[in-house]
Scaffold this active site. Sequence first.
Site, short mmCIF file in Angstrom:
data_model
loop_
_atom_site.label_atom_id
_atom_site.label_comp_id
_atom_site.label_asym_id
_atom_site.label_seq_id
_atom_site.Cartn_x
_atom_site.Cartn_y
_atom_site.Cartn_z
NE ARG A 296 7.85 4.83 0.60
CZ ARG A 296 8.80 5.00 -0.33
NH1 ARG A 296 10.03 5.30 0.04
NH2 ARG A 296 8.53 4.90 -1.61
CB ILE A 297 5.01 1.71 7.65
CG1 ILE A 297 6.01 0.85 8.43
CG2 ILE A 297 3.58 1.37 8.07
CD1 ILE A 297 5.94 -0.65 8.17
CB SER A 298 3.34 3.50 2.52
OG SER A 298 4.60 3.58 1.91
CG ASP B 109 5.14 -0.30 -3.51
OD1 ASP B 109 4.41 0.18 -4.42
OD2 ASP B 109 6.09 0.34 -3.02
CG LEU C 135 -7.49 -16.53 4.40
CD1 LEU C 135 -6.34 -16.32 5.39
CD2 LEU C 135 -6.89 -16.67 3.00
CG HIS D 170 -2.26 -1.34 -11.03
ND1 HIS D 170 -1.45 -1.26 -9.93
CD2 HIS D 170 -2.31 -0.07 -11.55
CE1 HIS D 170 -1.02 -0.02 -9.78
NE2 HIS D 170 -1.52 0.72 -10.75
CD GLU E 94 -1.58 8.68 2.62
OE1 GLU E 94 -1.81 7.45 2.49
OE2 GLU E 94 -1.79 9.30 3.68
CG ASN F 71 1.04 -3.66 -8.63
OD1 ASN F 71 1.75 -4.52 -8.13
ND2 ASN F 71 -0.23 -3.49 -8.30
N GLY F 72 3.65 -0.71 -10.76
CA GLY F 72 3.97 0.26 -11.82
C GLY F 72 5.36 0.00 -12.40
CB SER G 104 -2.71 4.22 0.58
OG SER G 104 -2.24 5.15 -0.38
C1 IPE Z 1 1.62 1.73 -0.57
O1 IPE Z 1 2.24 1.83 -1.80
C2 IPE Z 1 0.13 1.62 -0.75
C3 IPE Z 1 -0.33 0.37 -1.32
C4 IPE Z 1 0.41 -0.68 -1.59
C5 IPE Z 1 -1.74 0.29 -1.58
P1 IPE Z 1 2.58 3.24 -2.44
O2 IPE Z 1 3.31 2.98 -3.69
O3 IPE Z 1 1.36 4.06 -2.53
O4 IPE Z 1 3.52 3.89 -1.33
P2 IPE Z 1 4.76 4.87 -1.47
O5 IPE Z 1 4.30 6.04 -2.29
O6 IPE Z 1 5.86 4.13 -2.11
O7 IPE Z 1 5.10 5.23 -0.05
C1 IPE Z 2 1.19 -0.85 -5.77
O1 IPE Z 2 1.98 -0.63 -6.88
C2 IPE Z 2 -0.28 -0.76 -6.07
C3 IPE Z 2 -0.94 0.44 -5.52
C4 IPE Z 2 -0.38 1.28 -4.70
C5 IPE Z 2 -2.31 0.67 -5.91
P1 IPE Z 2 2.36 0.82 -7.34
O2 IPE Z 2 1.29 1.33 -8.24
O3 IPE Z 2 2.64 1.70 -6.17
O4 IPE Z 2 3.68 0.57 -8.18
P2 IPE Z 2 5.05 1.37 -8.09
O5 IPE Z 2 5.44 1.43 -6.65
O6 IPE Z 2 4.80 2.72 -8.65
O7 IPE Z 2 6.00 0.56 -8.88
MG MG Z 3 4.30 2.09 -5.10
#
Ligand code: IPE
Ligand code: IPE
Ligand code: MG
Length: 275
Positions: free
Chosen positions: A211-213, A37, A148, A54, A84, A39-40, A82
């Site tokens: 969180r586990i998301s 998590d 692996l 990403h 979601e 990347n954004g 995910s």
């Molecule tokens: C969890 O990250 C899903 C992945 C890493 C693929 P999210 O960014 O989607 O989760 P939330 O929204 O913070 O719970």
């Molecule tokens: C995780 O990074 C990658 C995916 C869920 C695909 P995010 O895209 O959720 O990045 P943030 O959490 O918004 O920084």
């Molecule tokens: Mg995220």
Amino acid sequence: MEPLTLTDQTQSEEDKKLQSEVISSGSIPKHIAIIMDGNGRWAKDKGNIRLFGHKEGVESVRDITESCAQLGVKHLTLYAFSTENWNRPEDEINGLMKLLVNSLKKEADRLNKNNIKLSSIGQINRLPASCQRQLEEVKELTKDNDRLELCLALSYSGRWDITEAVKKIALDVAEGKISPDEVTDDKIGSYLSTANVPDPDLIIRTSGEYRISNFLLWQLAYSELYITKTYWPDFRRNELYQAIFSYQKRDRRYGNVKNGYTKKISAAVINKIIS
Ligand code: IPE
Ligand code: IPE
Ligand code: MG
């Protein structure tokens, strides 16, 4: 035990030393699962659009995969997309899917040379056809590898996994293939998408969210958790070593008590204490 060397990688002496330390300081988790998590936010901090994060995240995937292979981790499950995440803006989804196809193409040979087997869990049929094809190609190429197993969780959610398992169990019970009495903890596990994989020993989440998301809900019952503030694109092998060092210090009791604490006490003593 010495860390193993990989092809296509020049490893620094310092890294070799660190890996030896990780290996000799305790047990190496058989299965590590990572919620990749942040990347954004990583991209935003640099004034860039999310897709840059990403893209850089793919570099972390390679580094973590290869260091896991070197350390002797047998299973690495990466939460890449995910259920979601389908709710995200279309352009981000498109970018992610194209990045997936590209990365699979680019990394296929290297994965194969390093004896790494690619697998996936999730609703793969929801992915664009190009992703499904590329995924299949790399899976086929690497299917006999056994150093692996790198499992990508794509269009995955823990509740989806459990729901699918429940549906299949219900069907098998209805058809008389199994009786309700046979539905045990292990049986349920065998209907999940992770059927042949041991439960994760260690779950890592980057970006500091607690969180586990909707990740491996059933499988993480007794996993050790490691949460770091580091965003995924900055999560590289040195931090993986920190996570494993932390794991090695954990006392995994599985609801039991520590050895040595099990001295028998008499009913008279119990009664005296609780009265
Ligand atoms: C969890 O990250 C899903 C992945 C890493 C693929 P999210 O960014 O989607 O989760 P939330 O929204 O913070 O719970
Ligand atoms: C995780 O990074 C990658 C995916 C869920 C695909 P995010 O895209 O959720 O990045 P943030 O959490 O918004 O920084
Ligand atoms: Mg995220």
